[in-house]
Design an enzyme around this catalytic site. Structure first.
Site, PDB file in Angstrom:
ATOM      1  N   PRO A  42      -5.393  -0.512  18.432  1.00 20.20           N
ATOM      2  CA  PRO A  42      -5.047  -0.900  17.067  1.00 20.20           C
ATOM      3  C   PRO A  42      -5.083   0.233  16.032  1.00 20.20           C
ATOM      4  CG  PRO A  42      -7.239  -1.696  17.652  1.00 20.20           C
ATOM      5  CD  PRO A  42      -6.667  -1.099  18.884  1.00 20.20           C
ATOM      6  N   LYS A  67       0.221  -0.655  15.266  1.00 21.62           N
ATOM      7  CA  LYS A  67       1.598  -0.766  15.770  1.00 21.62           C
ATOM      8  C   LYS A  67       1.887  -2.039  16.566  1.00 21.62           C
ATOM      9  CE  LYS A  67       3.503   2.720  14.025  1.00 21.62           C
ATOM     10  NZ  LYS A  67       3.461   2.168  12.681  1.00 21.62           N
ATOM     11  N   TYR A  69       3.429   6.179  10.814  1.00 23.10           N
ATOM     12  CA  TYR A  69       2.622   5.049  10.349  1.00 23.10           C
ATOM     13  C   TYR A  69       3.493   4.006   9.651  1.00 23.10           C
ATOM     14  CZ  TYR A  69      -1.545   2.587   8.742  1.00 23.10           C
ATOM     15  OH  TYR A  69      -2.516   1.631   8.550  1.00 23.10           O
ATOM     16  N   TYR A 102      -9.487   5.325   7.024  1.00 28.75           N
ATOM     17  CA  TYR A 102      -9.702   5.675   8.432  1.00 28.75           C
ATOM     18  C   TYR A 102     -10.724   6.812   8.426  1.00 28.75           C
ATOM     19  CZ  TYR A 102      -5.547   3.012   9.855  1.00 28.75           C
ATOM     20  OH  TYR A 102      -4.639   2.014  10.097  1.00 28.75           O
ATOM     21  N   HIS A 158       0.837  -1.206   0.000  1.00 30.98           N
ATOM     22  CA  HIS A 158       0.000   0.000   0.000  1.00 30.98           C
ATOM     23  C   HIS A 158       0.868   1.251   0.000  1.00 30.98           C
ATOM     24  CE1 HIS A 158      -4.181  -1.494   1.200  1.00 30.98           C
ATOM     25  NE2 HIS A 158      -3.509  -2.498   0.686  1.00 30.98           N
TER      26      HIS A 158
HETATM   27  C1  PHB Z   1      -6.231  -4.758   9.974  1.00 29.11           C
HETATM   28  O1  PHB Z   1      -6.123  -4.932   8.746  1.00 29.11           O
HETATM   29  O2  PHB Z   1      -6.650  -5.667  10.730  1.00 29.11           O
HETATM   30  C2  PHB Z   1      -5.871  -3.439  10.556  1.00 29.11           C
HETATM   31  C3  PHB Z   1      -5.287  -2.478   9.741  1.00 29.11           C
HETATM   32  C4  PHB Z   1      -4.966  -1.238  10.277  1.00 29.11           C
HETATM   33  C5  PHB Z   1      -5.224  -0.977  11.610  1.00 29.11           C
HETATM   34  C6  PHB Z   1      -5.782  -1.947  12.426  1.00 29.11           C
HETATM   35  C7  PHB Z   1      -6.111  -3.192  11.897  1.00 29.11           C
HETATM   36  O3  PHB Z   1      -4.927   0.248  12.120  1.00 29.11           O
END
Ligand code: PHB
Ligand code: APR
Length: 392
Positions: free
Chosen positions: A293, A297, A385, A201, A72
């Site tokens: 989450p 991280k 990130y 997000y 990504h």
């Molecule tokens: C996930 O793909 O499970 C995932 C991705 C990004 C996050 C949390 C979980 O910030």
């Protein structure tokens, strides 16, 4: 039993550490309390920093990741019914992230370990670590109903948040820092192609939502829900309706729906235990720290801990110098607190605070606007990130 490095826990931290040590010719044993099937089917996160991918590659554990991992180049932020692309390579000088489920990493590492060692025992539960201050710490464990002991030069506790290694630290030495958040995540897996190429997000009107994925045909989605929510409170239709509302933008876009195959609720917590070393016992991964989450991280921090642990133990093995081991706790904790700060800020910026007011909401939107309007602000998000560099 006797080994050089006793590793408690066969999650990603313990398995990767075993691999790194094995490749350097250092003997170790991994004790995992669960069955292989259980360890291989736990649903966990899936966003890998570049450094995590590099570590798996270096130790020969990336064959499937190279094929199935989804690279990504950024993420999308949504708020105020608008979408904004955060371009990681442009903002970080070429860094990317990769989606590849933690469950798959665990499967890959278990297969390698069972193929050419070192020893990995399933259903082997560590019950005590004795004499961590001495030159020969001992791990007592129960395997197939029989109590046994493993004498080691060093022990690494990779036994997750509910393990025993952290409790072996003397109370006078341990310091803990904790923060609970006033919301949880309802996570679902759905058999439907992702509705977007990037992760989204979203700070929607009703709260936070995240659109992630596992493959070109499987989506992974999360919704902010109140603490104490039961997954059954959320029938599938209600989940899709709420996700669609939180991701809604004025442009022409819609969320594809499909059969939901798994549903679970996770509370959000920050936790740090200091220090991460006592005598000849090191802690790594969730055994020492937990992050919410939102910043993706948790797994990446576990990997950076074990990379540092492996370097320090290999240096001792090759040169006799314990210099790096003496700095292990300090070097890990520096990164841990940076990730704790980043995860906290992302979480607070994107979730609706049930006790917050309109003023707080306006501040959140101002923070989001700053990121999308200022290149240095976006670059700061992108640097955190995609992962801060290892200190060595
Ligand atoms: C996930 O793909 O499970 C995932 C991705 C990004 C996050 C949390 C979980 O910030
Ligand atoms: N004896 C042996 N094994 C144990 C014991 C014990 N007493 N207690 C726990 N374990 C095992 C668990 O069964 C589990 O397989 O230790 C392992 C710990 O693995 P994880 O919980 O996955 O922790 P870790 O390896 O640090 O992985 C990093 O970060 O945010 C998270 O989702 C992310 O789980 C990931 C973690």
């Amino acid at each position: 039993m006797r080994t050089t490095i006793g590793i408690i826990g066969g999650g990603p931290a313990g398995l990767l550490l075993a691999r790194l040590l094995h490749r350097a010719g250092i003997d170790c044993v991994v004790l995992e309390s669960r069955t292989r099937a259980y360890a291989e089917h736990r649903q966990r996160a899936g966003m890998l920093e570049q450094g995590t991918v590099d570590a798996l590659r270096e130790c020969g554990a990336a064959d499937r990741l190279e094929v199935d991992g989804l690279v990504h180049n950024g993420i999308e932020l949504r708020f105020d019914r608008e979408r904004h692309h955060i371009d990681f390579p442009v903002l970080t000088g070429g860094r990317t992230v990769t989606i590849y489920a933690q469950t798959e990493i665990v499967k890959d590492l278990i297969a390698l370990q069972l193929a050419d060692g070192p020893q990995l025992l399933f259903e082997a539960e560590a019950v005590a670590i004795e004499r961590p201050e001495s030159d020969t710490p001992v791990v007592r464990f129960v395997h197939q109903g029989r109590e046994q002991s493993l004498t080691c030069d060093w022990v690494v506790g990779c036994d997750g948040f509910h393990g025993i290694a952290r409790d072996t630290f003397p109370a006078a030495l341990s310091r803990t820092y904790e923060h609970d958040y006033p919301y949880s995540w309802l996570g679902v897996l759905a058999d439907v192609p992702p509705s977007c190429e990037e992760l989204i997000y979203a700070r929607g009107e009703g709260g936070f939502a995240l659109h992630s994925m596992r493959s070109p045909s499987v989506s992974r989605l999360y919704l902010q829900v109140p603490n104490e929510t039961f997954p059954d409170d959320w029938p599938d239709e209600r989940i899709w309706d709420e996700l669609s509302a939180r991701f809604a933008i004025d442009a022409d876009w819609h969320l594809e729906r499909g059969p939901i195959t798994a549903k679970s609720v996770t509370p959000m917590r920050s936790y740090v235990h200091e220090p991460m070393r006592h005598g000849r016992l090191l802690l790594a991964g969730d055994a020492a720290h937990i992050v919410p989450p939102t910043g993706a991280k948790g797994l990446n921090l576990a990997v950076s801990d074990v990379r540092l642990a492996a370097r320090a133990l290999i240096e001792l093995h090759r040169t006799g110098s314990a210099q790096l081991l003496d700095r292990y706790s300090e070097l890990c904790l520096d990164r841990v607190w940076q990730a704790t700060r980043f995860s906290y800020d992302m979480t607070r910026m994107l979730h609706a605070d049930p006790d917050g007011d309109a003023f707080e909401h306006r501040l959140q939107l101002a923070r989001l606007r700053r990121i999308t309007a200022s290149r240095p602000a976006a670059a700061e998000l992108a640097a955190n990130y995609t992962g801060l560099p290892l200190p060595l």
